[in-house]
Design an enzyme around this catalytic site. Sequence first.
Site, PDB file in Angstrom:
ATOM      1  N   LYS A  50       0.592  -1.407  -0.222  1.00  0.00           N
ATOM      2  CA  LYS A  50       0.022   0.118   0.121  1.00  0.00           C
ATOM      3  C   LYS A  50       0.787   0.867  -0.117  1.00  0.00           C
ATOM      4  CE  LYS A  50      -0.314  -0.495   4.911  1.00  0.00           C
ATOM      5  NZ  LYS A  50      -1.659  -1.060   6.539  1.00  0.00           N
ATOM      6  N   ARG A 147     -11.564  -0.252  14.347  1.00  0.00           N
ATOM      7  CA  ARG A 147     -10.755   0.144  12.966  1.00  0.00           C
ATOM      8  C   ARG A 147     -12.106  -1.035  11.427  1.00  0.00           C
ATOM      9  NH1 ARG A 147      -5.063   1.008  10.464  1.00  0.00           N
ATOM     10  NH2 ARG A 147      -5.119  -1.251   9.661  1.00  0.00           N
ATOM     11  N   TYR A 269      15.236  30.198  11.001  1.00  0.00           N
ATOM     12  CA  TYR A 269      13.379  30.862  10.838  1.00  0.00           C
ATOM     13  C   TYR A 269      13.013  31.257  12.248  1.00  0.00           C
ATOM     14  CZ  TYR A 269      11.747  30.770   6.347  1.00  0.00           C
ATOM     15  OH  TYR A 269      11.551  31.248   5.410  1.00  0.00           O
ATOM     16  N   MET A 328      11.760  24.956   4.340  1.00  0.00           N
ATOM     17  CA  MET A 328      10.198  24.063   2.928  1.00  0.00           C
ATOM     18  C   MET A 328      11.374  23.216   1.981  1.00  0.00           C
ATOM     19  SD  MET A 328       7.853  25.738   0.232  1.00  0.00           S
ATOM     20  CE  MET A 328       6.417  26.186   1.368  1.00  0.00           C
TER      21      MET A 328
HETATM   22  C1  LIG Z   1      -0.004  -2.332   6.986  1.00  0.00           C
HETATM   23  C2  LIG Z   1      -0.795  -3.187   7.427  1.00  0.00           C
HETATM   24  C3  LIG Z   1      -0.576  -4.494   7.066  1.00  0.00           C
HETATM   25  C4  LIG Z   1       1.570  -4.092   7.340  1.00  0.00           C
HETATM   26  O1  LIG Z   1       1.694  -4.055   7.964  1.00  0.00           O
HETATM   27  P1  LIG Z   1       2.871  -3.671   8.533  1.00  0.00           P
HETATM   28  O2  LIG Z   1       3.736  -2.718  10.042  1.00  0.00           O
HETATM   29  O3  LIG Z   1       3.725  -2.845   7.619  1.00  0.00           O
HETATM   30  O4  LIG Z   1       4.609  -4.820   8.267  1.00  0.00           O
HETATM   31  C5  LIG Z   1      -1.068  -5.625   7.489  1.00  0.00           C
HETATM   32  N1  LIG Z   1      -1.569  -5.457   7.586  1.00  0.00           N
HETATM   33  C6  LIG Z   1      -2.458  -4.383   7.708  1.00  0.00           C
HETATM   34  C7  LIG Z   1      -4.290  -4.659   7.932  1.00  0.00           C
HETATM   35  C8  LIG Z   1      -2.484  -3.703   7.260  1.00  0.00           C
HETATM   36  O5  LIG Z   1      -3.064  -2.693   7.143  1.00  0.00           O
END
Ligand SMILES: *Cc1c(COP(=O)(O)O)cnc(C)c1O
Length: 389
Positions: A50, A147, A269, A328
């Site tokens: 992802k 979630r 800054y 930036m």
């Molecule tokens: C992102 C995610 C993972 C991977 O998790 P890591 O901690 O990066 O290994 C696995 N399962 C779900 C449902 C996730 O959202």
Amino acid sequence: MSTQHTPARSSLPVAGEDHARLTVDLSALADNWRAMARRSGAARAAAVLKADAYGIGLEPAARTFHQAGARDFFVATPAEGAALRAILPEVRIYVLSGMWAGSERLFFEFDLVPVIASEEQLVVFMAAIAEGGDLPCVLHVDTGMSRLGLRVEDALALADDPARPASFSPIMLLSHLACADDPGHILNRQQLQRFRSVVSAYDDIDASLANSAGIFLGEDYHFTLTRPGISLYGGAAVNGVANPMKPVVTAEARILQVREAKAGESVSYGATAVVSRDTRIAVAAIGYADGYMRSLSGSGVPVRQANIPGAQGVVHGHAVPVIGRVTMDLTHFDVTDLPAGSVRAGDFIELFGRSMPVSDVARAGGTIDYELLTSLGRRYERRYELAKK
Ligand SMILES: *Cc1c(COP(=O)(O)O)cnc(C)c1O
């Protein structure tokens, strides 16, 4: 210390060369996947891709994992799934956000497996297969994150529901651990038990619980498919232990000039860094627009009040601290302790990677390596390297 005057250098990098670069070590990436596959024991290891493969680039990451042996891939959205399908035509692609009304077509067109996240999504999915025909799905069960996923009792009821349509047969049950990075946390065992109770209610079904950190919790957590993400990219999965993964991503920025601030002068800054000695400063072409977050500043940001030092970079093998606020496009590093003349305009400073663990830098900014990696932005020249044999 240094009273000698170093002339400010203003020479710009050679035209066409980028100011910041990311080097991705594809051999380390493959090694990390193999290591997590081994740690998964009898379970198959997937790869989580992802967010553009945690910021490193979907295509090179996908091809590398596939070559290493991965056949199961997780993405967050159907659009990410469609992009991955164009790269890997034959593999199984699971979409973690599931299926919602309006997105059905993508699942059929790109052969994506929705991870059904709620009762509402279940309804959408049932309607979709009634109309579009067979499509595998995964059932997500929430065991302790509040979630995504059906509640445990709803997943159990569904298993025994005589009205459950024969056409609804998930190929896998999935749940996600909330505290796997903290091996002693009581919620780990609780989630495991809840998940087991659901798995045993469904006949002969694949099951997936462990992310990277979950894999380190041991065999009990592996089930049939593991889902490593951050560990593949070299991140630290488990808190408080040495990170066994190989670094994958090295971020570097060009030093645009080296200049001197006299004792008593201020830097960046807000004038939050006033130097107490004559200080040699390397001004590097990196800033918060590149995901080098303002919270990495040496001073002048709220996170510094927690007494965490600011970030450090590495130049010519020496760790050097950020001084003053990250801006930036530019960040100041204090290079006073390196021999005069050893750091020059045009040199690169490592922000994190081979010499400076990404998780150390993330921690300095009050965050985690996941956020640092997925925020890197578009200005880097990206290089993908294979180790020479
Ligand atoms: C992102 C995610 C993972 C991977 O998790 P890591 O901690 O990066 O290994 C696995 N399962 C779900 C449902 C996730 O959202």
